[in-house]
Design an enzyme around this catalytic site. Structure first.
Site, PDB file in Angstrom:
ATOM      1  N   TYR A 178     -59.162 -29.043  45.707  1.00 36.47           N
ATOM      2  CA  TYR A 178     -59.429 -30.408  45.247  1.00 36.47           C
ATOM      3  C   TYR A 178     -59.216 -31.300  46.461  1.00 36.47           C
ATOM      4  O   TYR A 178     -58.108 -31.415  46.969  1.00 36.47           O
ATOM      5  CB  TYR A 178     -58.477 -30.814  44.120  1.00 36.47           C
ATOM      6  CG  TYR A 178     -58.953 -30.429  42.743  1.00 36.47           C
ATOM      7  CD1 TYR A 178     -60.222 -30.801  42.304  1.00 36.47           C
ATOM      8  CD2 TYR A 178     -58.154 -29.703  41.876  1.00 36.47           C
ATOM      9  CE1 TYR A 178     -60.670 -30.455  41.026  1.00 36.47           C
ATOM     10  CE2 TYR A 178     -58.599 -29.354  40.608  1.00 36.47           C
ATOM     11  CZ  TYR A 178     -59.850 -29.736  40.201  1.00 36.47           C
ATOM     12  OH  TYR A 178     -60.288 -29.398  38.948  1.00 36.47           O
ATOM     13  N   HIS A 199     -66.900 -26.212  34.264  1.00 36.94           N
ATOM     14  CA  HIS A 199     -65.450 -26.366  34.185  1.00 36.94           C
ATOM     15  C   HIS A 199     -64.955 -25.965  32.786  1.00 36.94           C
ATOM     16  O   HIS A 199     -64.026 -26.555  32.243  1.00 36.94           O
ATOM     17  CB  HIS A 199     -65.058 -27.811  34.517  1.00 36.94           C
ATOM     18  CG  HIS A 199     -63.788 -27.952  35.309  1.00 36.94           C
ATOM     19  ND1 HIS A 199     -63.764 -28.245  36.652  1.00 36.94           N
ATOM     20  CD2 HIS A 199     -62.485 -27.855  34.937  1.00 36.94           C
ATOM     21  CE1 HIS A 199     -62.508 -28.330  37.066  1.00 36.94           C
ATOM     22  NE2 HIS A 199     -61.712 -28.082  36.057  1.00 36.94           N
ATOM     23  N   THR A 223     -64.127 -27.827  44.528  1.00 41.40           N
ATOM     24  CA  THR A 223     -64.535 -28.248  43.192  1.00 41.40           C
ATOM     25  C   THR A 223     -65.178 -29.629  43.267  1.00 41.40           C
ATOM     26  O   THR A 223     -64.562 -30.589  43.742  1.00 41.40           O
ATOM     27  CB  THR A 223     -63.331 -28.233  42.244  1.00 41.40           C
ATOM     28  OG1 THR A 223     -62.814 -26.891  42.227  1.00 41.40           O
ATOM     29  CG2 THR A 223     -63.737 -28.641  40.827  1.00 41.40           C
ATOM     30  N   SER A 225     -55.678 -21.939  42.469  1.00 39.68           N
ATOM     31  CA  SER A 225     -55.935 -23.364  42.239  1.00 39.68           C
ATOM     32  C   SER A 225     -55.121 -24.230  43.195  1.00 39.68           C
ATOM     33  O   SER A 225     -53.985 -23.897  43.540  1.00 39.68           O
ATOM     34  CB  SER A 225     -55.562 -23.725  40.801  1.00 39.68           C
ATOM     35  OG  SER A 225     -55.509 -25.129  40.628  1.00 39.68           O
ATOM     36  N   LYS A 274     -68.106 -25.574  43.850  1.00 38.66           N
ATOM     37  CA  LYS A 274     -67.850 -25.144  42.475  1.00 38.66           C
ATOM     38  C   LYS A 274     -68.126 -26.290  41.516  1.00 38.66           C
ATOM     39  O   LYS A 274     -67.503 -27.354  41.621  1.00 38.66           O
ATOM     40  CB  LYS A 274     -66.396 -24.692  42.333  1.00 38.66           C
ATOM     41  CG  LYS A 274     -65.976 -24.360  40.905  1.00 38.66           C
ATOM     42  CD  LYS A 274     -64.581 -23.769  40.854  1.00 38.66           C
ATOM     43  CE  LYS A 274     -64.158 -23.412  39.460  1.00 38.66           C
ATOM     44  NZ  LYS A 274     -63.838 -24.554  38.609  1.00 38.66           N
TER      45      LYS A 274
HETATM   46  C1  LIG Z   1     -56.427 -23.878  31.933  1.00 40.73           C
HETATM   47  C2  LIG Z   1     -57.503 -24.140  32.935  1.00 40.73           C
HETATM   48  C3  LIG Z   1     -57.198 -24.726  34.143  1.00 40.73           C
HETATM   49  C4  LIG Z   1     -58.182 -24.934  35.090  1.00 40.73           C
HETATM   50  N1  LIG Z   1     -57.835 -25.439  36.315  1.00 40.73           N
HETATM   51  C5  LIG Z   1     -58.794 -25.559  37.268  1.00 40.73           C
HETATM   52  C6  LIG Z   1     -58.440 -25.991  38.572  1.00 40.73           C
HETATM   53  O1  LIG Z   1     -57.280 -26.239  38.882  1.00 40.73           O
HETATM   54  N2  LIG Z   1     -59.433 -26.114  39.482  1.00 40.73           N
HETATM   55  C7  LIG Z   1     -60.744 -25.827  39.180  1.00 40.73           C
HETATM   56  O2  LIG Z   1     -61.611 -25.962  40.043  1.00 40.73           O
HETATM   57  N3  LIG Z   1     -61.083 -25.389  37.958  1.00 40.73           N
HETATM   58  C8  LIG Z   1     -60.153 -25.251  37.009  1.00 40.73           C
HETATM   59  N4  LIG Z   1     -60.510 -24.775  35.783  1.00 40.73           N
HETATM   60  C9  LIG Z   1     -61.893 -24.316  35.547  1.00 40.73           C
HETATM   61  C10 LIG Z   1     -62.038 -22.831  35.896  1.00 40.73           C
HETATM   62  O3  LIG Z   1     -61.961 -22.624  37.276  1.00 40.73           O
HETATM   63  C11 LIG Z   1     -63.381 -22.258  35.436  1.00 40.73           C
HETATM   64  O4  LIG Z   1     -64.426 -23.082  35.890  1.00 40.73           O
HETATM   65  C12 LIG Z   1     -63.489 -22.087  33.925  1.00 40.73           C
HETATM   66  O5  LIG Z   1     -62.232 -21.880  33.330  1.00 40.73           O
HETATM   67  C13 LIG Z   1     -64.397 -20.914  33.590  1.00 40.73           C
HETATM   68  O6  LIG Z   1     -64.663 -20.855  32.230  1.00 40.73           O
HETATM   69  P1  LIG Z   1     -63.866 -19.904  31.190  1.00 40.73           P
HETATM   70  O7  LIG Z   1     -62.492 -20.436  31.118  1.00 40.73           O
HETATM   71  O8  LIG Z   1     -64.636 -20.108  29.935  1.00 40.73           O
HETATM   72  O9  LIG Z   1     -63.922 -18.500  31.692  1.00 40.73           O
HETATM   73  C14 LIG Z   1     -59.533 -24.585  34.808  1.00 40.73           C
HETATM   74  C15 LIG Z   1     -59.836 -24.010  33.571  1.00 40.73           C
HETATM   75  C16 LIG Z   1     -58.849 -23.772  32.636  1.00 40.73           C
HETATM   76  C17 LIG Z   1     -59.209 -23.119  31.336  1.00 40.73           C
HETATM   77  C1  LIG Z   2     -54.787 -32.094  36.867  1.00 43.86           C
HETATM   78  C2  LIG Z   2     -55.117 -30.625  36.962  1.00 43.86           C
HETATM   79  C3  LIG Z   2     -56.565 -30.341  36.875  1.00 43.86           C
HETATM   80  C4  LIG Z   2     -56.795 -28.889  36.770  1.00 43.86           C
HETATM   81  C5  LIG Z   2     -58.129 -28.611  36.167  1.00 43.86           C
HETATM   82  O1  LIG Z   2     -59.079 -28.562  36.864  1.00 43.86           O
HETATM   83  C6  LIG Z   2     -58.268 -28.425  34.739  1.00 43.86           C
HETATM   84  O2  LIG Z   2     -57.298 -28.567  33.993  1.00 43.86           O
HETATM   85  O3  LIG Z   2     -59.394 -28.118  34.316  1.00 43.86           O
END
Ligand SMILES: Cc1cc2nc3c(=O)[nH]c(=O)nc-3n(C[C@H](O)[C@H](O)[C@H](O)COP(=O)(O)O)c2cc1C
Ligand SMILES: CCCCC(=O)C(=O)O
Length: 352
Positions: A140, A247, A166, A117, A223
């Site tokens: 990002y 997401h 993203t 990330s 994404k």
């Molecule tokens: C705790 C957490 C943090 C995340 N942070 C990001 C991130 O920094 N950037 C991003 O593109 N997606 C982020 N996502 C989305 C994930 O990349 C992904 O799309 C999603 O978690 C997939 O679904 P799942 O958690 O049900 O497997 C985050 C998701 C979670 C649960």
């Molecule tokens: C400010 C952090 C954003 C990370 C993210 O994409 C998420 O938490 O789903």
């Protein structure tokens, strides 16, 4: 903390990914747990991501030789032993003191690709030093192009082999559960690549994708695609791939489950670029269903965070091993020996 919480993790007791969440929760701060576990608003989409997989029935074939299962695939010139990647998730140090280093070690031990990330709490060079598996980078974009260009070049220099940009987060969603606990990073944990508080690029458009292409030397994936029209624009823009994602229901509540959005996107993209999917993948059968409906590979988010929180690197490896084993079981039991054999006919259609 009570003595139960301080007992060392016992990964042998874990038989599936659902078992993990309560074990992980007991080791996490309330703030970290709420950050990982929650979605946006009323969490309809969070629930639909799961319900939609559960509602799909399978249509197995018997008396197929499944003695040699082959889960390998080739993606953007990279050979993957199985079609499951680690989705980019922010702030690993709030989940485990070793943070992203543990994730990278765990991914390497499972031969999985780790998508780092932009909100990593560990510098990329430190992650790259301990990684034994492939790294990708989630970007990002900021409005500051010079900054974004430097970040892309830094990620490439550290060996990241693809860029997942993203596009579903011009602003963060209405994260009520995070608001209730007043989510903030604890003192001492920082995000070296995003030194300023999240300043989402609300002005990002398709023109910026053309610019990204001119800057990046690795494949670009977008994404956060849910609409077939956007999938078409992504193909037109010449990106290498897309990730169908909502997401994990953390941004816009009441968008559909990703597995429900996938078939129309698969139809529109018509094989021109690979499609990846994430959102609610918890079982090997979920992976099989996603592949059957057109995904080349899937990514897993929350279970990796919980594996990390419960067992550090070994917990991450365990999550991947369980899913991979379950995928193989699902292939054997549906009579599909290779990923190419997992076509739409493995989905039960009640009217046929
Ligand atoms: C705790 C957490 C943090 C995340 N942070 C990001 C991130 O920094 N950037 C991003 O593109 N997606 C982020 N996502 C989305 C994930 O990349 C992904 O799309 C999603 O978690 C997939 O679904 P799942 O958690 O049900 O497997 C985050 C998701 C979670 C649960
Ligand atoms: C400010 C952090 C954003 C990370 C993210 O994409 C998420 O938490 O789903």
């Amino acid at each position: 903390m009570n003595s139960h919480q301080q007992a060392p993790p016992d990964l042998s007791t874990l038989v599936n990914l659902f078992d993990l969440e309560p074990l992980a929760a007991a080791r996490m701060t309330t703030m970290a747990y709420e950050y990982v576990a929650s979605g946006a608003a009323d969490e309809f989409t969070v629930r639909w991501n799961r319900q939609a997989f559960d509602a799909i029935r399978l249509n197995p074939r018997v008396l197929v030789d499944v003695s040699q299962l082959d889960t390998r695939l080739s993606l953007f010139g990279q050979e993957l032993p199985y079609p499951i990647l680690i989705a980019p998730t922010a702030f690993h140090k709030i989940m485990h003191p070793d943070g992203e280093l543990a994730t990278a070690r765990g991914a390497g031990a499972a031969s999985a690709t780790y998508v780092i990330s932009s909100f990593t709490t560990t510098p990329l060079d430190d992650i790259a030093r301990v990684a034994s598996g492939p790294l990708w980078f989630q970007l990002y974009m900021s409005n500051d192009r010079a900054y974004t260009r430097d970040l892309i070049q830094h990620a490439e220099a550290q060996g990241c082999r693809a860029l997942c940009v993203t596009v579903d987060t011009p602003v963060l969603g209405a994260r009520n559960r995070q608001q209730r606990v007043g989510f903030a990073l604890p003192d001492g944990i920082t995000t070296p690549l995003m030194p300023n508080a999240m300043a989402p690029s609300t002005s990002l458009t398709w023109h910026d994708v053309a610019w990204l292409k001119s800057v990046a030397n690795v494949p670009i994936l977008l994404k956060g695609i849910l609409n077939p029209d956007d999938a078409e624009l992504a193909v037109q823009a010449g990106v290498a791939g897309i990730i169908v994602s909502n997401h994990s229901g953390r941004n816009l509540d009441t968008v559909p489950a990703t597995i429900d959005a996938l078939p129309r996107i698969t139809e529109r993209v018509a094989g021109r670029i690979p499609i990846l999917l994430d959102g609610g993948i918890r079982r090997g059968t979920d992976v099989l269903k996603a592949i059957a409906l057109g995904a080349s590979a899937v990514l897993v988010g929350k279970p990796i965070c919980f594996g990390l929180a419960y067992g550090g690197a070994a917990g991450v490896t365990k999550v991947l091993d369980i899913l991979r084993d379950e995928l193989e079981l699902a292939m054997a039991l549906t009579g599909r020996a290779t990923l190419a054999d997992i076509d739409e006919s493995v989905i039960w259609r009640s009217n046929r």
